[in-house]
Design a protein around this motif. Structure first.
Motif, short mmCIF file in Angstrom:
data_model
loop_
_atom_site.label_atom_id
_atom_site.label_comp_id
_atom_site.label_asym_id
_atom_site.label_seq_id
_atom_site.Cartn_x
_atom_site.Cartn_y
_atom_site.Cartn_z
N VAL A 1 48.63 37.62 48.39
CA VAL A 1 48.41 39.00 48.84
C VAL A 1 47.94 39.85 47.67
O VAL A 1 46.97 40.62 47.78
CB VAL A 1 49.70 39.59 49.45
CG1 VAL A 1 49.53 41.07 49.76
CG2 VAL A 1 50.08 38.83 50.71
N PHE A 2 48.62 39.69 46.51
CA PHE A 2 48.26 40.52 45.37
C PHE A 2 46.83 40.24 44.92
O PHE A 2 46.07 41.17 44.61
CB PHE A 2 49.24 40.28 44.22
CG PHE A 2 49.01 41.22 43.07
CD1 PHE A 2 49.33 42.56 43.18
CD2 PHE A 2 48.44 40.77 41.89
CE1 PHE A 2 49.10 43.44 42.15
CE2 PHE A 2 48.20 41.65 40.84
CZ PHE A 2 48.54 42.98 40.97
N MET B 1 44.39 39.22 46.77
CA MET B 1 43.49 39.81 47.76
C MET B 1 43.30 41.30 47.48
O MET B 1 42.21 41.84 47.59
CB MET B 1 44.05 39.64 49.18
CG MET B 1 44.13 38.22 49.67
SD MET B 1 42.53 37.42 49.71
CE MET B 1 41.88 38.10 51.20
N VAL B 2 44.40 41.95 47.11
CA VAL B 2 44.32 43.38 46.80
C VAL B 2 43.38 43.60 45.62
O VAL B 2 42.51 44.46 45.64
CB VAL B 2 45.73 43.96 46.49
CG1 VAL B 2 45.62 45.37 45.93
CG2 VAL B 2 46.58 43.97 47.76
N LEU B 3 43.54 42.77 44.58
CA LEU B 3 42.67 42.92 43.40
C LEU B 3 41.21 42.68 43.76
O LEU B 3 40.32 43.41 43.33
CB LEU B 3 43.10 41.94 42.30
CG LEU B 3 44.39 42.26 41.59
CD1 LEU B 3 44.51 41.43 40.33
CD2 LEU B 3 44.46 43.74 41.24
N ALA B 4 40.96 41.65 44.56
CA ALA B 4 39.58 41.38 44.98
C ALA B 4 39.04 42.60 45.73
O ALA B 4 37.89 43.00 45.55
CB ALA B 4 39.52 40.14 45.86
N GLY B 5 39.90 43.20 46.55
CA GLY B 5 39.49 44.39 47.29
C GLY B 5 39.15 45.55 46.38
O GLY B 5 38.26 46.35 46.67
#
Lengths: 280, 328
Positions: free
Chosen positions: A108-109, A111-115
């Motif tokens: 999840v973390f 994915m947040v960074l990629a976002g």
């Protein structure tokens, strides 16, 4: 003890004043220009004020039955509701990422960074194509819903939650028999308050300034936010130069609320991007 | 969409270790339910998938599709979507307007990022040195453009560039340089870059200034006693310490550069030198909405998204930055 009185530096003063002049000049110009009639706009000295401000505001307000004010209200809705919802969603997610261990956390973390690194604006057209599939374009929802998810907001909220909430407090709340949801609302949110104001401001400004998403999503000009509306007015001005005074007046009025908000909440802008901590 | 997940359910499982301060005995009698973190994350995950994940996947899918027209292309059954392989990408990359738009954005970035971050660092250091009485006023003034949307900023500057309005032209004429058309082909890149510099300097200045304020004063008291000048202190102590913040401002500026859209779109009615494919994102817009070629638009979107990701991620790797770390 050596005397460490700082010497005043006139070089520093001059450089800073030049920077301030550069940054204020266009804002001062729009203040002056909004007071000019349409002939004066292109004839009198750039920074010479005139007396037509209220006429111009009246003209702008009469434009298609007050469409301009509808744009302002739409913008307030998109930015206000969008940022509020975004802050809440980010706070919940940030709290979960900061204070719980669970399988899938690092996925999840990441994915947040990629976002964070692939910003939403690039996705505006794919978002449009997808929302067009389900018939949701050209509605308030088409601008509001994509504005709620903010990977950077989640990232910041996670840092604020980690820094502001001691585990003992959560333990104590749990010992008192409060459920996780109650603990979040009554303990966590208040403790994260100043950080969440920053998250809110970031998202509020991002939505208020957003142009591409509403420009693509919306066809009905009654749903436009101010940025898309003003851009359209400017386009009309190319054919009809008398519209230019309305464009300039509209530009002035559109920045007043945001500048007021900035000055009022200035201390919340002391953000350290690298550590995410709010100072001051 | 964002309904609050029910959390107060009977406990069935204990959560994994809850981090507590070192040395304290843990109270686990009221341990959290294993589902709790997922419940808190649910709204974010749903929105993330719906508005970030799904569009990327859908764009990637569309980028591999094309329309096959059979017969005369009349009637509803004559147009069918088929697999296109990588032909949309090939078309996108060989489009005669694509590479110039990439080149333009590259030149634009090379002007905007160093100038904007250089000014932001200069102003932040000047404010932090505290050798002036105008610190409070200038800090607010320089930050103010951040409150002005890019569309409005472009509009204000656009008027200020018009030869009949422009004070810039008055000045240039005054010093005998003549009166250039700031919205003409030889100046337009600088004209757009100036808008971005104007809008972004203050925000980056605040970020760097906040980082400077976090440095304990005693770190350079000693240097000051040794007679180091403010410039030496800034160069040898302050700048190395705030390097992580500078990395962050650089990455965010890079991302902002690649997605420039609002400024040139707003200036278009005032300047006839800005084509409909002036930046890569404008080309995507034109392909999708003017040409109705969503397949090519999707392919270009995917290319831009990948390029942004590769550049920002690559830069973070390159500088070995610990920004964006997960502390725990």
């Amino acid at each position: 003890m050596a005397v460490l009185v700082k010497k005043r530096s006139s070089t520093a003063t001059i450089l800073l004043l030049l920077g301030a002049l550069y940054c204020l000049a266009p804002v001062l110009w729009v203040l002056v220009a909004a007071s000019k009639s349409s002939t004066e706009l292109f004839s009198t000295f750039t920074f010479a004020p005139s007396t037509h401000l209220f006429d111009n505001i009246a003209d702008l307000s009469n434009y298609r039955d007050g469409l301009y004010w509808r744009w302002m209200a739409n913008t307030a809705l998109y930015a206000g509701v969008g940022a509020l919802a975004s802050t809440f969603v980010s706070a919940m997610a940030g709290f979960a990422l900061a204070k719980f261990q669970f399988p899938g956390k690092s996925v999840v973390f990441n994915m947040v960074l990629a976002g964070v690194l692939v910003p939403g604006v690039i996705l505006a057209i794919p978002q449009y194509l997808l929302l067009a599939k389900v018939g949701m374009t050209n509605s308030y929802w088409s601008v509001l819903l994509p504005s709620i998810i903010s990977p950077y907001g989640i990232y910041l909220a996670r840092i604020f939650a980690a820094a502001a909430i001691p585990n003992e407090v959560l333990e104590a709340s749990r010992v008192d028999g409060a459920g996780d949801w109650r603990t979040f609302v009554t303990v966590v949110l208040p403790m994260m308050r100043s950080g969440l104001v920053t998250v809110f401001l970031f998202q509020f400004v991002a939505v208020w300034n957003n142009f591409m998403l509403p420009y693509i999503m919306l066809g009905n000009d009654k749903l436009f936010p101010i940025t898309v509306g003003l851009s359209g007015l400017l386009n009309q001005g190319a054919q009809q130069p008398s519209m230019y005074t309305s464009v300039v007046t509209g530009a002035l009025l559109s920045i007043v609320p945001l500048i007021a908000l900035f000055l009022a909440l200035q201390r919340y802008w002391q953000v350290d991007l690298a550590s995410g901590a709010v100072k001051g | 969409m964002t309904t609050v997940p029910a959390i107060e359910q009977p406990a069935t499982e204990r959560s994994a270790a809850v981090p507590t301060a070192a040395g304290r005995p843990r109270r686990r009698s009221h341990s959290r339910r294993a589902g709790t973190p997922y419940a808190f994350l649910a709204p974010a995950i749903v929105l993330f998938v719906a508005f970030l994940g799904a569009p990327i996947v859908y764009a990637a899918y569309l980028s591999l599709r094309k329309v096959k027209v059979s017969g005369l292309g009349l009637g509803s059954g004559s147009r069918t979507e088929i697999w296109a392989g990588l032909s949309n990408y090939a078309r996108s990359l060989t489009d005669p307007e694509f590479l110039p738009s990439v080149g333009r954005i590259g030149a634009y970035g090379l002007i905007v990022v160093p100038v904007m971050l250089g000014l932001a660092l200069l102003f932040a250091l000047l404010l932090d040195a505290g050798r002036t009485k105008v610190g409070g006023f200038t800090r607010t003034a320089i930050f103010l453009p951040y409150a002005v949307p890019a569309v409005v900023a472009s509009l204000l500057w656009g008027f200020l560039y018009l030869p009949r309005v422009s004070p810039i032209n008055d000045v240039l004429e005054g010093i005998g340089v003549g009166s250039p058309n700031l919205l003409g082909s030889s100046w337009i890149l600088y004209a757009v870059a100036n808008i971005a510099v104007w809008g972004g300097t203050g925000f980056n200045m605040i970020v760097l200034y906040t980082a400077l304020k976090a440095i304990p004063q005693d770190m350079y008291e000693a240097a000051r006693l040794d007679g180091a000048t403010e410039i030496q202190i800034a160069w040898r102590i302050k700048i190395p310490i705030i390097a992580p913040s500078m990395v962050m401002t650089f990455v965010f500026s890079l991302i902002a550069t690649l997605q420039v859209f609002a400024e040139p779109m707003t200036l278009r009615p005032l300047s006839n030198t800005i084509s409909s494919t002036w930046t890569p994102l404008m080309k995507v817009y034109r392909d999708a909405f003017t040409r109705d070629d969503i397949y090519s638009a999707a392919a270009t979107s995917v290319i831009i998204a990948l390029a942004t990701f590769a550049l920002s991620f690559g830069f973070l790797k390159l500088v070995g930055s610990r920004a964006f770390r997960q502390e725990d």
